[in-house]
Structures are given as C-alpha cells and as structure tokens.
Design a protein around this motif. Structure first.
Motif, PDB file in Angstrom:
ATOM      1  N   ALA A 166       1.520 -12.517   8.242  1.00  0.00           N
ATOM      2  CA  ALA A 166       1.856 -11.399   8.789  1.00  0.00           C
ATOM      3  C   ALA A 166       2.102 -11.333  10.142  1.00  0.00           C
ATOM      4  O   ALA A 166       1.271 -12.111  11.027  1.00  0.00           O
ATOM      5  N   SER A 167       2.839 -10.324  10.779  1.00  0.00           N
ATOM      6  CA  SER A 167       2.927 -10.094  12.122  1.00  0.00           C
ATOM      7  C   SER A 167       1.882  -9.389  12.739  1.00  0.00           C
ATOM      8  O   SER A 167       1.156  -8.786  12.262  1.00  0.00           O
ATOM      9  N   ARG A 168       1.651  -9.756  14.020  1.00  0.00           N
ATOM     10  CA  ARG A 168       0.236  -9.078  14.708  1.00  0.00           C
ATOM     11  C   ARG A 168       0.377  -7.566  14.592  1.00  0.00           C
ATOM     12  O   ARG A 168      -0.571  -6.866  14.456  1.00  0.00           O
ATOM     13  N   GLN A 169       1.731  -6.957  14.988  1.00  0.00           N
ATOM     14  CA  GLN A 169       2.050  -5.520  14.979  1.00  0.00           C
ATOM     15  C   GLN A 169       1.748  -5.015  13.931  1.00  0.00           C
ATOM     16  O   GLN A 169       1.017  -3.851  13.818  1.00  0.00           O
ATOM     17  N   ARG A 170       2.356  -5.608  12.723  1.00  0.00           N
ATOM     18  CA  ARG A 170       1.902  -4.930  11.296  1.00  0.00           C
ATOM     19  C   ARG A 170       0.476  -4.936  10.943  1.00  0.00           C
ATOM     20  O   ARG A 170      -0.125  -4.189  10.340  1.00  0.00           O
ATOM     21  N   ILE A 171      -0.207  -6.137  11.359  1.00  0.00           N
ATOM     22  CA  ILE A 171      -1.690  -6.137  10.906  1.00  0.00           C
ATOM     23  C   ILE A 171      -2.561  -5.214  11.816  1.00  0.00           C
ATOM     24  O   ILE A 171      -3.219  -4.642  11.471  1.00  0.00           O
ATOM     25  N   LEU A 172      -2.239  -5.116  13.150  1.00  0.00           N
ATOM     26  CA  LEU A 172      -2.532  -4.175  13.869  1.00  0.00           C
ATOM     27  C   LEU A 172      -2.754  -2.662  13.498  1.00  0.00           C
ATOM     28  O   LEU A 172      -3.413  -1.943  13.530  1.00  0.00           O
ATOM     29  N   ALA A 173      -1.137  -2.195  13.021  1.00  0.00           N
ATOM     30  CA  ALA A 173      -1.028  -0.879  12.527  1.00  0.00           C
ATOM     31  C   ALA A 173      -1.690  -0.682  11.231  1.00  0.00           C
ATOM     32  O   ALA A 173      -2.574   0.204  11.145  1.00  0.00           O
ATOM     33  N   TRP A 174      -1.853  -1.587  10.205  1.00  0.00           N
ATOM     34  CA  TRP A 174      -2.308  -1.340   9.278  1.00  0.00           C
ATOM     35  C   TRP A 174      -3.961  -1.447   9.117  1.00  0.00           C
ATOM     36  O   TRP A 174      -4.448  -0.711   8.436  1.00  0.00           O
ATOM     37  N   MET A 175      -4.474  -2.167  10.108  1.00  0.00           N
ATOM     38  CA  MET A 175      -5.693  -2.262   9.999  1.00  0.00           C
ATOM     39  C   MET A 175      -6.342  -1.050  10.811  1.00  0.00           C
ATOM     40  O   MET A 175      -7.357  -0.500  10.228  1.00  0.00           O
ATOM     41  N   GLY A 176      -5.527  -0.514  11.610  1.00  0.00           N
ATOM     42  CA  GLY A 176      -5.884   0.887  12.313  1.00  0.00           C
ATOM     43  C   GLY A 176      -5.870   1.897  11.228  1.00  0.00           C
ATOM     44  O   GLY A 176      -6.938   2.763  11.357  1.00  0.00           O
ATOM     45  N   ILE A 177      -5.010   1.953  10.457  1.00  0.00           N
ATOM     46  CA  ILE A 177      -4.938   2.936   9.498  1.00  0.00           C
ATOM     47  C   ILE A 177      -6.120   2.966   8.480  1.00  0.00           C
ATOM     48  O   ILE A 177      -6.610   3.720   7.987  1.00  0.00           O
ATOM     49  N   SER A 178      -6.281   1.594   7.991  1.00  0.00           N
ATOM     50  CA  SER A 178      -7.386   1.302   7.127  1.00  0.00           C
ATOM     51  C   SER A 178      -8.632   1.526   7.765  1.00  0.00           C
ATOM     52  O   SER A 178      -9.354   2.327   6.880  1.00  0.00           O
ATOM     53  N   LEU A 179      -8.797   1.283   8.802  1.00  0.00           N
ATOM     54  CA  LEU A 179     -10.129   1.697   9.445  1.00  0.00           C
ATOM     55  C   LEU A 179     -10.267   3.123   9.634  1.00  0.00           C
ATOM     56  O   LEU A 179     -11.330   3.753   9.243  1.00  0.00           O
ATOM     57  N   SER A 180      -9.332   3.934   9.926  1.00  0.00           N
ATOM     58  CA  SER A 180      -9.445   5.361   9.946  1.00  0.00           C
ATOM     59  C   SER A 180      -9.768   5.964   8.794  1.00  0.00           C
ATOM     60  O   SER A 180     -10.667   6.912   8.537  1.00  0.00           O
ATOM     61  N   ILE A 181      -8.759   5.492   7.768  1.00  0.00           N
ATOM     62  CA  ILE A 181      -9.247   6.151   6.298  1.00  0.00           C
ATOM     63  C   ILE A 181     -10.776   5.899   5.740  1.00  0.00           C
ATOM     64  O   ILE A 181     -11.219   6.731   5.179  1.00  0.00           O
TER      65      ILE A 181
END
Length: 163
Positions: free
Chosen positions: A118-133
C-alpha cells in the motif's frame, strides 16, 4: 499528581505499541479524567507513533534487513502477520486499517499495510480514520459503561489512589 502528568502518562501509554487507544481511553476515563480530553490525548499519542512509523518505514526496512542479515535471515510468518495478510487479501487497505488495530495492533497494522504494497498516503489516511473511529467507540462505550456499572462515588480511582 497533577493532571499534566496524568495526561502525559495517557499520551505515552497510547504511543506505546500494543497499548492501543481502545485500552488507554477507558483506563483514563476510569481514572477520573474527562472523556473528551483523554480521548484527544490518547489519539494523538497513538497516531503520532503510527504516523512516524509510516513516514520512516523505508529507513526501518533497511535497518531490519541489516539486522536480519538479508533474505537468509528471514523467518516463518508469525500468527499476527498471517492474520493481517488474511485481512489484506479479503478487505484491502480499509479492512486492514479498520480491523487491524483490534486484531494485531495499530503499529503492526501500519507496518503490514506498507509491506503488503500500500502507498504511504493511503495507509496514513486509513490509519487516521481507523484510530479516530476506535477512539470514539472506546470513549463512548467506556463513558456510558462506567456510568451504568460503577457508582458515582467509586468512579474516580485516581483520587482513591492518591488518598
């Protein structure tokens, strides 16, 4: 102990691998800290280390390869890695990011996502969403749960520890 030290402890615990926000937030709320500030501090602690890990992953990969001695130093996949790979194959980045923190930990989830391509940008975005949730879910459940289960006078264990 002043509140600053307690919030610093929340931050450090949340930043520590395997102490996830869904563990630290309920502990902070149980200790008598307000739900919203403890959630923000725990999220920042967990997200900071995960995001730094993602950003500096290339350096970490080089260090790991040197430490392991190249391809011959590789070992059989761990159970956690196999679980993460199964999530990856079935659900992609969103599934790994959303389910990974509760199954294998957020730090390992980020590492696995990058190692699976996975690209860094997609992992950064999805991990941010996940940790927020996960922060919101754990804060709401802990706040509501502690108010239903623990009597008002026994809720603040922090003051009980200090007595």
């Amino acid at each position: 102990m002043s509140n600053l030290w307690i919030y610093l402890l929340v931050f450090v615990l949340a930043a520590t691998p395997m102490f996830e926000v869904f563990t630290v937030v309920p502990l902070g709320i149980l200790a008598g800290l307000p739900s919203f500030p403890v959630s923000i501090v725990a999220f920042l602690g967990n997200a900071l280390t995960v995001f730094l890990l993602i950003v500096f992953i290339e350096r970490l990969k080089l260090w790991w390869k040197k430490k392991r001695g190249g391809p011959e130093g590789e070992e059989k996949d761990s159970k956690r890695k196999l679980r993460a790979k199964k999530l990856w194959n079935r659900y992609g980045i969103p599934g790994l990011s959303l389910l990974g923190p509760i199954l294998v930990g957020s730090h390992l989830t980020a590492l696995m996502g990058i190692s699976f391509g996975a690209s860094r940008q997609r992992i950064l975005a999805w991990m941010g969403i996940s940790l927020s949730i996960w922060t919101i879910i754990s804060a709401v459940l802990a706040h509501l749960g502690f108010h239903f289960i623990i009597p008002e006078e026994q809720r603040n264990i922090r003051t009980q520890w200090l007595k």
